[in-house]
Scaffold this motif. Structure first.
Motif, mmCIF file in Angstrom:
data_model
loop_
_atom_site.group_PDB
_atom_site.id
_atom_site.type_symbol
_atom_site.label_atom_id
_atom_site.label_comp_id
_atom_site.label_asym_id
_atom_site.label_seq_id
_atom_site.Cartn_x
_atom_site.Cartn_y
_atom_site.Cartn_z
ATOM 1 N N MET A 121 57.173 41.310 29.180
ATOM 2 C CA MET A 121 56.898 41.891 30.492
ATOM 3 C C MET A 121 55.400 42.035 30.726
ATOM 4 N N LYS A 122 54.673 42.409 29.672
ATOM 5 C CA LYS A 122 53.226 42.564 29.794
ATOM 6 C C LYS A 122 52.568 41.258 30.198
ATOM 7 N N SER A 123 53.031 40.153 29.604
ATOM 8 C CA SER A 123 52.465 38.850 29.918
ATOM 9 C C SER A 123 52.786 38.439 31.345
ATOM 10 N N LYS A 124 54.010 38.741 31.778
ATOM 11 C CA LYS A 124 54.401 38.399 33.147
ATOM 12 C C LYS A 124 53.565 39.167 34.170
ATOM 13 N N LEU A 125 53.357 40.465 33.901
ATOM 14 C CA LEU A 125 52.537 41.267 34.806
ATOM 15 C C LEU A 125 51.099 40.776 34.815
ATOM 16 N N SER A 126 50.607 40.384 33.642
ATOM 17 C CA SER A 126 49.243 39.882 33.546
ATOM 18 C C SER A 126 49.076 38.612 34.367
ATOM 19 N N ARG A 127 50.052 37.705 34.264
ATOM 20 C CA ARG A 127 49.967 36.465 35.023
ATOM 21 C C ARG A 127 50.071 36.729 36.521
ATOM 22 N N LEU A 128 50.876 37.734 36.898
ATOM 23 C CA LEU A 128 51.064 38.036 38.310
ATOM 24 C C LEU A 128 49.790 38.573 38.952
ATOM 25 N N PHE A 129 49.079 39.479 38.256
ATOM 26 C CA PHE A 129 47.968 40.177 38.880
ATOM 27 C C PHE A 129 46.586 39.676 38.474
ATOM 28 N N TRP A 130 46.455 39.060 37.298
ATOM 29 C CA TRP A 130 45.109 38.787 36.805
ATOM 30 C C TRP A 130 44.789 37.322 36.584
ATOM 31 N N HIS A 131 45.767 36.446 36.466
ATOM 32 C CA HIS A 131 45.469 35.037 36.217
ATOM 33 C C HIS A 131 45.144 34.373 37.546
ATOM 34 N N GLY A 132 43.886 34.073 37.762
ATOM 35 C CA GLY A 132 43.453 33.626 39.087
ATOM 36 C C GLY A 132 43.349 32.137 39.251
ATOM 37 N N GLY A 133 44.284 31.347 38.749
ATOM 38 C CA GLY A 133 44.131 29.903 38.809
ATOM 39 C C GLY A 133 45.096 29.166 39.699
ATOM 40 N N SER A 134 46.023 29.863 40.369
ATOM 41 C CA SER A 134 47.029 29.172 41.159
ATOM 42 C C SER A 134 46.555 28.920 42.582
ATOM 43 N N VAL A 135 47.343 28.134 43.314
ATOM 44 C CA VAL A 135 47.070 27.888 44.724
ATOM 45 C C VAL A 135 47.127 29.187 45.523
ATOM 46 N N TYR A 136 48.073 30.066 45.170
ATOM 47 C CA TYR A 136 48.209 31.340 45.867
ATOM 48 C C TYR A 136 46.985 32.231 45.644
ATOM 49 N N ASP A 137 46.466 32.225 44.424
ATOM 50 C CA ASP A 137 45.251 32.998 44.140
ATOM 51 C C ASP A 137 44.094 32.521 45.008
ATOM 52 N N ALA A 138 43.958 31.189 45.099
ATOM 53 C CA ALA A 138 42.869 30.623 45.891
ATOM 54 C C ALA A 138 43.028 30.983 47.369
ATOM 55 N N TRP A 139 44.272 30.969 47.863
ATOM 56 C CA TRP A 139 44.510 31.326 49.265
ATOM 57 C C TRP A 139 44.142 32.786 49.521
ATOM 58 N N PHE A 140 44.583 33.673 48.629
ATOM 59 C CA PHE A 140 44.239 35.085 48.770
ATOM 60 C C PHE A 140 42.726 35.276 48.756
ATOM 61 N N SER A 141 42.044 34.574 47.845
ATOM 62 C CA SER A 141 40.591 34.709 47.738
ATOM 63 C C SER A 141 39.901 34.234 49.007
#
Length: 440
Positions: A30-50
């Protein structure tokens, strides 16, 4: 087959990172899933939010002011026009980044401990003279952009920033409609060329927030997927800027000419106070966005960019932050400074230079033949690309830099004469001394 080969080369180390992440046995926790959801900034969605979060912040509060200078029709048309133009030049920057990175990775250059920046792209593709020009305009714009905003590669900050802006935009819209038009409201804009082009350059500035495009792309696992992200972010931003600017201008009209901050005209309520607090928090987030590329440039200059000591890098960044805060105190001209930065810096940084750099990079037949990204079919091939880019260069130089620079600097100087430097309260109503009680 060729397309697949190019994608593999472009993705480079990011594909390796993705595969390693998939192979990690701790992925199921669960910790890894939460980390990927909030902190891993490499996806297309992350770039759109940024992109969306970085594109609109405090400028949202000044767009009604621009509408009072431009008039309703011009305000709407210019938002759509510059929104499309900004998306196009962001696309050009993404193409040049992919071209540069592909060439370097074919030479076995490793970027795992190095953040690619726009001036390095210009240097690698066109040489040191282009690098120096790009470095000057980009750093100066980001310096004053940070002054205006007074990072976030992680999704949580971008998401929160966009949520705050969305709340504020719809608060402005709904509160203005509920408030209704003030008595005797007038919508006389445009009345003066100075005001018209000042408002136009503020909108140019609004959709010129892609000076950190390269840094956002470099944080992606597959940066070649960035192509349409900025356009999609712009479309969302327009759903915030158009309704709010139209509603506030409809309600208050020409009164906005002396109120660059839309908050100043709305009655104090819990909703208004919430919007102000959220925008202040978002300012710190976008301040981080604007400062981060400056930090990287300074770190590379002093030689600590690849250091693993966060303390050393943090201390190194202090000389960047201090002058930014000092300039913000000297020129607290909320609104007019946007237009000045838009005309003198944004016009070159994210419109003229990317368009000219694209034409220069692919000027030779061999460069066009071996281009990683070929022009979209709907623009008419290379001829269409060059025609569109040439139009952008001429338009922005004449209208944005020339007329916009004249108008915005004239307005900026007027603000200095009216309020002075280090103004304690910008555009605040004059303080009236209490009247003495009558003795009769």
């Amino acid at each position: 087959m060729a397309g697949e080969k190019v994608e593999t080369i472009v993705a480079g180390n990011y594909m390796e990172m993705e595969r390693e992440d998939q192979r990690s046995p701790s992925n199921s926790s669960m910790k890894s899933k939460l980390s990927r959801l909030f902190w891993h900034g490499g996806s297309v969605y992350d770039a759109w939010f940024s992109c969306a979060s970085n594109q609109v912040a405090q400028v949202l509060l000044t767009l009604p002011y621009s509408f009072s200078q431009l008039g309703m029709q011009s305000g709407i048309v210019l938002q759509l026009f510059y929104g499309l133009m900004g998306s196009w030049t962001a696309y050009l920057i993404s193409v040049l980044y992919v071209e540069y990175r592909t060439r370097k990775e074919r030479e076995k250059v490793d970027f795992r401990n190095h953040v690619i920046q726009w001036f390095e792209v210009l240097d690698g593709l066109l040489g040191k003279h282009w690098r120096n020009i790009g470095l000057f305009f980009n750093c100066t714009f980001l310096l004053f952009g940070s002054v205006i905003q007074l990072i976030a590669c992680a999704r949580i900050w971008s998401f929160l920033g966009l949520l705050m802006t969305t709340y504020t935009a719809w608060y402005l819209t709904i509160a203005s409609l509920v408030h209704g038009q003030i008595e005797g409201v007038k919508h006389s804009g445009p009345t003066k060329l100075v005001l018209y082009f000042t408002g136009a350059t503020n909108i140019l500035y609004t959709f010129g927030g892609h000076a950190v495009t390269v840094e956002i792309m470099h944080a992606m696992w597959k940066p070649q997927k960035f192509k349409l992200i900025y356009l999609l972010a712009t479309i969302y931003v327009l759903t915030l800027t158009l309704p709010s600017a139209c509603a506030v201008y409809w309600a208050f009209g020409d009164v906005l000419l002396n109120h660059a901050n839309a908050f100043s005209l709305l009655p104090r309520t819990g909703f208004r106070d919430t919007a102000i607090i959220l925008m202040l928090i978002h300012q710190f987030i976008t301040f981080g966005f604007a400062c981060t590329p400056l930090y990287f440039v300074w770190e590379k200059f002093v030689g600590v960019h690849e250091s693993k000591s966060m303390v050393k890098r943090a201390l190194t960044r202090l000389p960047v932050v201090i002058p930014i805060w000092f300039l913000a105190i000297i020129f607290p001209f909320f609104g007019p400074i946007n237009s000045a930065v838009g005309s003198l810096l944004v016009s070159f940084t994210v419109y003229i230079i990317p368009a000219m750099a694209y034409m220069a990079t692919f000027s030779s037949a061999s460069a066009r033949e071996n281009a990683v990204e070929r022009p979209p079919s709907f623009v008419g091939g290379w001829a269409g690309m060059y025609g569109m880019n040439l139009f952008i260069v001429v338009w922005v130089f004449v209208v944005g830099f020339g007329l916009g620079g004249w108008a915005s600097m004239k307005n900026f100087v007027q603000q200095i004469h009216t309020f002075g430097l280090f103004a304690n309260c910008y555009q605040c109503p004059p303080h009236k001394p209490p009247t003495a009680p009558s003795t009769h």
